[in-house]
Each structure stands twice: as structure tokens, then as C-alpha cells.
Scaffold this active site. Structure first.
Site, PDB file in Angstrom:
ATOM      1  N   ASN A 254      53.068  32.119  24.552  1.00 17.17           N
ATOM      2  CA  ASN A 254      52.675  32.188  25.955  1.00 17.17           C
ATOM      3  C   ASN A 254      52.886  30.853  26.647  1.00 17.17           C
ATOM      4  OD1 ASN A 254      51.921  34.783  25.332  1.00 17.17           O
ATOM      5  ND2 ASN A 254      49.746  34.303  25.135  1.00 17.17           N
TER       6      ASN A 254
ATOM      7  N   ASP B  32      51.096  30.141  29.587  1.00 18.81           N
ATOM      8  CA  ASP B  32      50.054  30.129  30.620  1.00 18.81           C
ATOM      9  C   ASP B  32      48.962  29.090  30.411  1.00 18.81           C
ATOM     10  OD1 ASP B  32      48.466  31.317  28.538  1.00 18.81           O
ATOM     11  OD2 ASP B  32      49.113  33.313  29.196  1.00 18.81           O
TER      12      ASP B  32
ATOM     13  N   HIS C 169      57.231  28.215  23.554  1.00 17.14           N
ATOM     14  CA  HIS C 169      58.141  28.414  24.680  1.00 17.14           C
ATOM     15  C   HIS C 169      57.834  27.503  25.864  1.00 17.14           C
ATOM     16  CE1 HIS C 169      58.801  32.728  22.972  1.00 17.14           C
ATOM     17  NE2 HIS C 169      59.568  31.834  22.387  1.00 17.14           N
TER      18      HIS C 169
ATOM     19  N   CYS D 184      62.733  17.494  35.004  1.00 20.52           N
ATOM     20  CA  CYS D 184      63.928  17.222  35.791  1.00 20.52           C
ATOM     21  C   CYS D 184      65.151  17.419  34.902  1.00 20.52           C
ATOM     22  CB  CYS D 184      63.900  15.804  36.347  1.00 20.52           C
ATOM     23  SG  CYS D 184      65.429  15.348  37.220  1.00 20.52           S
TER      24      CYS D 184
ATOM     25  N   SER E 147      51.485  40.264  20.052  1.00 19.36           N
ATOM     26  CA  SER E 147      52.932  40.090  20.178  1.00 19.36           C
ATOM     27  C   SER E 147      53.650  41.262  19.542  1.00 19.36           C
ATOM     28  CB  SER E 147      53.392  38.790  19.509  1.00 19.36           C
ATOM     29  OG  SER E 147      54.802  38.674  19.558  1.00 19.36           O
ATOM     30  N   SER E 148      54.658  41.788  20.232  1.00 17.83           N
ATOM     31  CA  SER E 148      55.484  42.846  19.662  1.00 17.83           C
ATOM     32  C   SER E 148      56.510  42.288  18.690  1.00 17.83           C
ATOM     33  CB  SER E 148      56.211  43.600  20.781  1.00 17.83           C
ATOM     34  OG  SER E 148      57.110  42.725  21.442  1.00 17.83           O
TER      35      SER E 148
END
Length: 288
Positions: free
Chosen positions: A115, A117, A132, A140, A233-234
Site C-alpha cells: 500500500n 497510503d 511500492h 523530482c 492482498s490477492s
């Protein structure tokens, strides 16, 4: 009725042994958590492949599209600026809080999250590896400087006063709002405050690879752990699925808690099909 259904699911899991295996594995300690989007749906953030069907119809922007076109970046930042008002205000749910509590009790070897978030950290969890990346940072593409998303949000708000006011646009799992292309044409994009280069959220886009040092660090965490607990999670994407395969090869117990079947079920010691918040709350209560 929904609460009754969840209770029935957990009762059946106890009967069939899947919840009991989860309980035993976590109680033994040194458990590594691998979390996915299903853990955050109870915080109002949709996922791609879980029960939130609208999200499954979302088409994420690829890295190649983002880096290859200024117009694509404008579309992305217009949608993302609007979506950030939703993502940035999301609060940890019972699932995040339960995972943080397991960490405080010394039962976890760490957390690998797919995730972006930041809700694990917001719940107080430590030792979180963001596989991720995170929407809470931007990078930048020219000078590599990382800065806080909140700073960019203020700059974009100043450059686009009133943008999206009163909007009821739907939010995609990656945190961007669903807007027609022509609705984004007037949006003003902000560049890097240091070199004026193009900015990108500090996340791994579709079509982009997870940095190799991060991949290897996660493999090392699997090597040190006594078990792997997959939450929400799949495992459709290889970036997370490979750690399930690696844990199973060692072998150490793999327990998957998710709503629906996953790509990793064949590698699992046990699977529990249940909402994450109630299931993890029950787990913490049983461990007292």
C-alpha cells in the site's frame, strides 16, 4: 446482518482450523506481515481486485505514459490533487490498529506493505517497508530530491484556486480522482522547487520496477522470519507474490487472510476468507 455474517465466518474459521492456525503462528512470534489494498478498504480507500467492483474497472497510468508526456503529467496531477484530499484524510482502521498492536507486543518481524497510503505508520506501526513507495512523498525526476506531498499540495492549491471545489468525483485505488481529460486542461502543474524539474509521486507506477535494493531487503526479511502473514492482498502482482513463494520454499508457514481467493492460496498453510478489521481484531483479543 453484516455483523452476524462476519461472526459466522470467524466461527466457521475456528471450526475448520484456519483461524486457529493464524492464532498459533502469530503467537509463536517473529511473524512477517505482507499487506495489500484489502487492508485499507475499511478506511474508504478502494482496491483493484477485491469486493469493490468499481475499483476493478480503474485503469492506472503507467510510468511510460507519465514520463513521456507533459500533458499526461498534467492529467495525473489534476486528478491526484483532487484525490489527495480524500487519501490524505484517510484514517487507520481496526485492521491497521490490530497490526500495530501485534508489533507493540513484539510478535512481528516487520511489515512489508504494498500500500502507498501510509496508514500502517499512522496507526503507530514500526518497521514498515513500503514496497511500492508512498503517496505522502514526491520525487523530482531531474534532481532526485524527495519532498513532502503536503508541501506540493499547498503549492498546487495556490496555483489552482478553487480547483475541484464541491467535486463528487470517484477516487481510484492509486489516489487519483476520476475526471474526463478535458476537465484537466486548465490545471497548472508545479515543478521541483529546487530545479524546476518534473515531479512524480514517490510510488512505483505500473510498468516501473521496485528498486532492487528494496526487493532484496524484503527477501532478507522473509529469510529471517518464522512465518509470513498475508493481509488483504490477492497477490496478483508479482512484486508481492514472490515473497509468498519464497517463504513456502524455505519452508515456513504462510497464512493468508483476504476476502476472496488469491494467487498464493496453493502455497498457504492456511487461508481465511474474512473482512480484515473484524478478523484481526478477534486475533488480538484471542492473544490476550
Amino acid at each position: 446482518m453484516r455483523h452476524h455474517g462476519v461472526v459466522t465466518q470467524l466461527a466457521e474459521a475456528r471450526t475448520t482450523g484456519s483461524f486457529g492456525i493464524l492464532l498459533d503462528v502469530v503467537a509463536a512470534g517473529n511473524a512477517l506481515v505482507l499487506s495489500g489494498a484489502g487492508l485499507s478498504t475499511e478506511s474508504g480507500i478502494p482496491d483493484y481486485r477485491g469486493p469493490t467492483g468499481l475499483a476493478r474497472r480503474a485503469t492506472p497510468m503507467t510510468y511510460q505514459t507519465f514520463t513521456g508526456s507533459a500533458a499526461a503529467r498534467r492529467r495525473y496531477w489534476a486528478r491526484s490533487h483532487l484525490g489527495w484530499q480524500h487519501i490524505g484524510q484517510a484514517a487507520p482502521n481496526r485492521g491497521h490498529q490490530a497490526v500495530a498492536e501485534l508489533g507493540r507486543r513484539g510478535l512481528l518481524a516487520g511489515i512489508i506493505t504494498q500500500n502507498v497510503d501510509g496508514l500502517h505508520q499512522a496507526a503507530g506501526a514500526c518497521d514498515v517497508t513500503e514496497l511500492h513507495g508512498s503517496l505522502h512523498r514526491v520525487i523530482c525526476l531531474s534532481c532526485g530530491q524527495r519532498t513532502a506531498r503536503t508541501d506540493l499540495h499547498r503549492r498546487l492549491a495556490a496555483a489552482n484556486p478553487g480547483w475541484g471545489a464541491g467535486s463528487t468525483a470517484l477516487i481510484n485505488p492509486d489516489g487519483d480522482a476520476v475526471l474526463a481529460d478535458d476537465a484537466t486542461e486548465s490545471f497548472q502543474v508545479a515543478g521541483c522547487a529546487s530545479c524546476h524539474g518534473a515531479l512524480k509521486p514517490d510510488v512505483v507506477f505500473f510498468g516501473e520496477n521496485v528498486p532492487r535494493p528494496r526487493v532484496e531487503a524484503c527477501y532478507a526479511m522473509v529469510e529471517r522470519a518464522s512465518s509470513l502473514i498475508v493481509l488483504g492482498s490477492s497477490l496478483t502482482v508479482m512484486s508481492g507474490f514472490r515473497y509468498v513463494r519464497h517463504a513456502a520454499k524455505r519452508p515456513v508457514p504462510v497464512v493468508i487472510v483476504n476476502q476472496g481467493a488469491t494467487r498464493g492460496d496453493a502455497y498457504a498453510t492456511a487461508t481465511l476468507d474474512a473482512p480484515l478489521g473484524p478478523a484481526l481484531t478477534a486475533l488480538v483479543q484471542e492473544l490476550r
